[in-house]
Design a protein around this motif. Structure first.
Motif, PDB file in Angstrom:
ATOM      1  N   GLY A 234       0.788  -1.222   0.000  1.00 35.98           N
ATOM      2  CA  GLY A 234       0.000   0.000   0.000  1.00 35.98           C
ATOM      3  C   GLY A 234       0.820   1.272   0.000  1.00 35.98           C
ATOM      4  N   PRO A 235       0.151   2.406   0.261  1.00 35.51           N
ATOM      5  CA  PRO A 235       0.820   3.718   0.230  1.00 35.51           C
ATOM      6  C   PRO A 235       1.955   3.796   1.245  1.00 35.51           C
ATOM      7  N   LYS A 236       3.047   4.424   0.832  1.00 36.54           N
ATOM      8  CA  LYS A 236       4.206   4.649   1.693  1.00 36.54           C
ATOM      9  C   LYS A 236       4.679   6.081   1.486  1.00 36.54           C
ATOM     10  N   GLY A 237       5.019   6.762   2.578  1.00 32.93           N
ATOM     11  CA  GLY A 237       5.417   8.144   2.391  1.00 32.93           C
ATOM     12  C   GLY A 237       5.728   8.885   3.663  1.00 32.93           C
ATOM     13  N   ALA A 238       5.229  10.112   3.776  1.00 28.87           N
ATOM     14  CA  ALA A 238       5.562  10.994   4.900  1.00 28.87           C
ATOM     15  C   ALA A 238       4.345  11.831   5.276  1.00 28.87           C
ATOM     16  N   TYR A 239       4.392  12.394   6.476  1.00 27.84           N
ATOM     17  CA  TYR A 239       3.341  13.290   6.953  1.00 27.84           C
ATOM     18  C   TYR A 239       3.790  14.743   6.810  1.00 27.84           C
ATOM     19  N   VAL A 240       2.862  15.561   6.350  1.00 26.32           N
ATOM     20  CA  VAL A 240       3.029  17.016   6.421  1.00 26.32           C
ATOM     21  C   VAL A 240       2.202  17.477   7.621  1.00 26.32           C
ATOM     22  N   LEU A 256       4.692   8.595  -1.291  1.00 21.61           N
ATOM     23  CA  LEU A 256       5.934   8.826  -2.023  1.00 21.61           C
ATOM     24  C   LEU A 256       6.460   7.578  -2.725  1.00 21.61           C
ATOM     25  N   ALA A 257       5.819   6.439  -2.550  1.00 19.79           N
ATOM     26  CA  ALA A 257       6.345   5.174  -3.077  1.00 19.79           C
ATOM     27  C   ALA A 257       6.469   5.222  -4.596  1.00 19.79           C
ATOM     28  N   ASP A 258       7.576   4.745  -5.102  1.00 18.39           N
ATOM     29  CA  ASP A 258       7.788   4.675  -6.549  1.00 18.39           C
ATOM     30  C   ASP A 258       7.207   3.396  -7.122  1.00 18.39           C
ATOM     31  N   VAL A 259       7.352   2.299  -6.386  1.00 17.56           N
ATOM     32  CA  VAL A 259       6.769   1.004  -6.760  1.00 17.56           C
ATOM     33  C   VAL A 259       5.843   0.571  -5.636  1.00 17.56           C
ATOM     34  N   VAL A 260       4.640   0.153  -5.981  1.00 20.43           N
ATOM     35  CA  VAL A 260       3.654  -0.253  -4.985  1.00 20.43           C
ATOM     36  C   VAL A 260       3.679  -1.766  -4.817  1.00 20.43           C
ATOM     37  N   TRP A 261       3.801  -2.218  -3.581  1.00 21.67           N
ATOM     38  CA  TRP A 261       3.628  -3.638  -3.256  1.00 21.67           C
ATOM     39  C   TRP A 261       2.175  -3.827  -2.832  1.00 21.67           C
ATOM     40  N   GLN A 262       1.544  -4.879  -3.338  1.00 17.60           N
ATOM     41  CA  GLN A 262       0.139  -5.063  -3.029  1.00 17.60           C
ATOM     42  C   GLN A 262      -0.205  -6.535  -2.916  1.00 17.60           C
ATOM     43  N   GLU A 263      -1.113  -6.850  -1.998  1.00 15.67           N
ATOM     44  CA  GLU A 263      -1.658  -8.204  -1.896  1.00 15.67           C
ATOM     45  C   GLU A 263      -3.133  -8.130  -2.266  1.00 15.67           C
ATOM     46  N   ALA A 264      -3.537  -8.959  -3.228  1.00 11.32           N
ATOM     47  CA  ALA A 264      -4.897  -8.905  -3.750  1.00 11.32           C
ATOM     48  C   ALA A 264      -5.603 -10.235  -3.518  1.00 11.32           C
ATOM     49  N   ALA A 265      -6.812 -10.154  -2.980  1.00 11.91           N
ATOM     50  CA  ALA A 265      -7.600 -11.358  -2.697  1.00 11.91           C
ATOM     51  C   ALA A 265      -8.441 -11.739  -3.907  1.00 11.91           C
TER      52      ALA A 265
END
Length: 435
Positions: A234-240, A256-265
């Protein structure tokens, strides 16, 4: 709840766990395009952080440890970070940094100078530094301490103490709050300790899941900026984070993630043919790509639910065959955005009957499932059973550590999967005997 501070409003960015130059192990079968993109993804996320700073123009940035992935940090990671931090401070935002267990002070590093405006806390003791807004007004005291070595077992949070003279107090710490079992228990501390410390905001690092453990005072994990494996989805990044002149805190998460890792059911319920399963797999893959909004995706497909395909999916190598075919259908990723690479297919399905219903039957199978369910539903019994079953593996330190970190939910799921498999084989044997 807010507190009247009498100070000027300000904004800061809270990031952590950049893990620059992470090796992304276990992808030897992935195409070169996938491996190359992942190898650069932590640096791309760092560039995303720079872009975020240029857009939001915060007064300062805090980075809560594990900027590098290894204690003996690579030269290219150090040079890229130096360039990125120079980019950030050139916009007028100061930077405050602590080092964590992956990049402790004792690690081997090049002799490089940090850009002016970058403040790196040492490992000697907690330091307190002033933070100013763009008008030059003192808006906060920022406190921090770095790791001297990789394995810090002391409760570093107890060393943090307020120093008067600032309207807001921000503590920067790489730590495991309340003993999260999924992460090494470094600098362990308790949420109640942080809450009672008098600080307004604890900017934490180490846990890679985004979490707001408490508000007023805020105790926050932003998670890492780029997922590194299928457990970091899922989403990865930072807080403002914006702080008003009355102390009200408003937080915005930025992906901010460049590549998304995801698990799909993908459910097998209601279908009875392989053709129907193929349609569901492809439809799910299409949705995963759409949700990623043009970014590359590495995905695990989890087959779940109860249905008549369950027994076929448990056959040796069947999941691997489905994975290879799915990769063929989707094609080899090209050097463009928007591709999807199926990392794996895992089978978590069940038969049309439930374990609980069959456990009520007479005979060997019913008795076996009754015993199995009693184990799966008891945390202590589950741990004992799996430790005995894996006794031969316990001589391998890395395997032993991995097993010890598994949660009760994971262990219970393994027991249930074993029962599903046993029940399927026994049912199949009964059917063959009667044929």
């Amino acid at each position: 709840m807010t507190t009247a501070r009498g100070g000027a409003a300000f904004t800061f960015v809270h990031a952590a766990d950049l893990h620059l130059d992470s090796p992304f192990v276990g992808l030897s079968k992935a195409p070169q395009t996938v491996r190359d993109r992942l190898r650069e993804s932590t640096f791309a996320a760092l560039q995303g952080l720079c872009t975020l700073v240029r857009q939001e123009r915060p007064d300062f940035v805090v980075i809560a440890g594990d900027l590098f992935d290894a204690a003996d940090r690579s030269l290219r990671a150090q040079l890229r970070l130096q360039r990125a931090l120079a980019d950030i401070v050139s916009t007028g935002s100061a930077v405050y940094v602590v080092h964590g267990n992956h990049d402790p002070e004792s690690g081997r590093k090049a002799k490089l100078d940090w850009p002016e405006g970058v403040n790196v806390f040492s490992s000697g003791d907690v330091e307190c530094l002033p933070a100013f807004n763009r008008a030059g007004e003192l808006v906060a005291h920022v406190y921090g301490i770095s790791y001297a070595t990789a394995a810090v077992s002391d409760n570093l949070a107890l060393r943090f103490h307020i120093r008067e003279g600032a309207p807001f107090h921000l503590a920067l710490l790489h730590a495991n709050v309340d003993g999260d079992a999924k992460h090494d228990n470094y600098a362990p501390c308790k949420l109640e300790e942080l809450s009672a410390s008098g600080f307004d905001y604890w900017a934490l690092g180490h846990v890679h899941d985004r979490r707001v453990l408490r508000e007023y005072p805020h105790v926050v994990y932003p998670g890492n900026t780029q997922g590194r494996n299928i457990k970091e989805t899922g989403p990865k990044g930072a807080y403002v984070v914006s702080v008003s002149d009355t102390g009200r805190v408003a937080m915005k998460f930025r992906d901010l993630a460049d590549v998304v890792w995801q698990e799909a059911a993908v459910s097998i319920e209601g279908i009875g043919t392989e053709q129907e399963l193929k349609h569901r797999l492809l439809a799910t893959a299409e949705k995963v790509q759409a949700d990623a909004a043009g970014r590359p995706v590495v995905a695990r497909f989890r087959l779940e639910g109860r249905g008549s395909l369950h027994e076929k999916l448990l056959q040796p190598n069947v999941a691997d065959e489905w994975l290879e075919e799915l990769r063929e259908w989707l094609g080899v990723p090209e050097e463009t955005d928007g591709w999807l690479w199926p990392d794996s297919i895992v089978v978590r399905t069940g038969g049309v009957w439930s374990l609980e219903s069959v456990s009520g039957e007479e005979g060997f199978l019913g008795e076996l499932l009754r015993i199995g369910l009693s184990v799966a539903n008891d945390e202590a019994l589950t741990r004992t059973l799996l430790e005995e079953a894996a006794e031969a593996l316990a001589t391998q330190p890395r395997l032993r550590d991995w097993l010890q970190k598994r949660t009760y939910e994971e262990r219970s799921a393994w027991v249930r999967q074993a029962m599903e498999l046993s029940a399927s084989y026994l049912r199949e044997g009964e059917a063959n005997d009667g044929a």
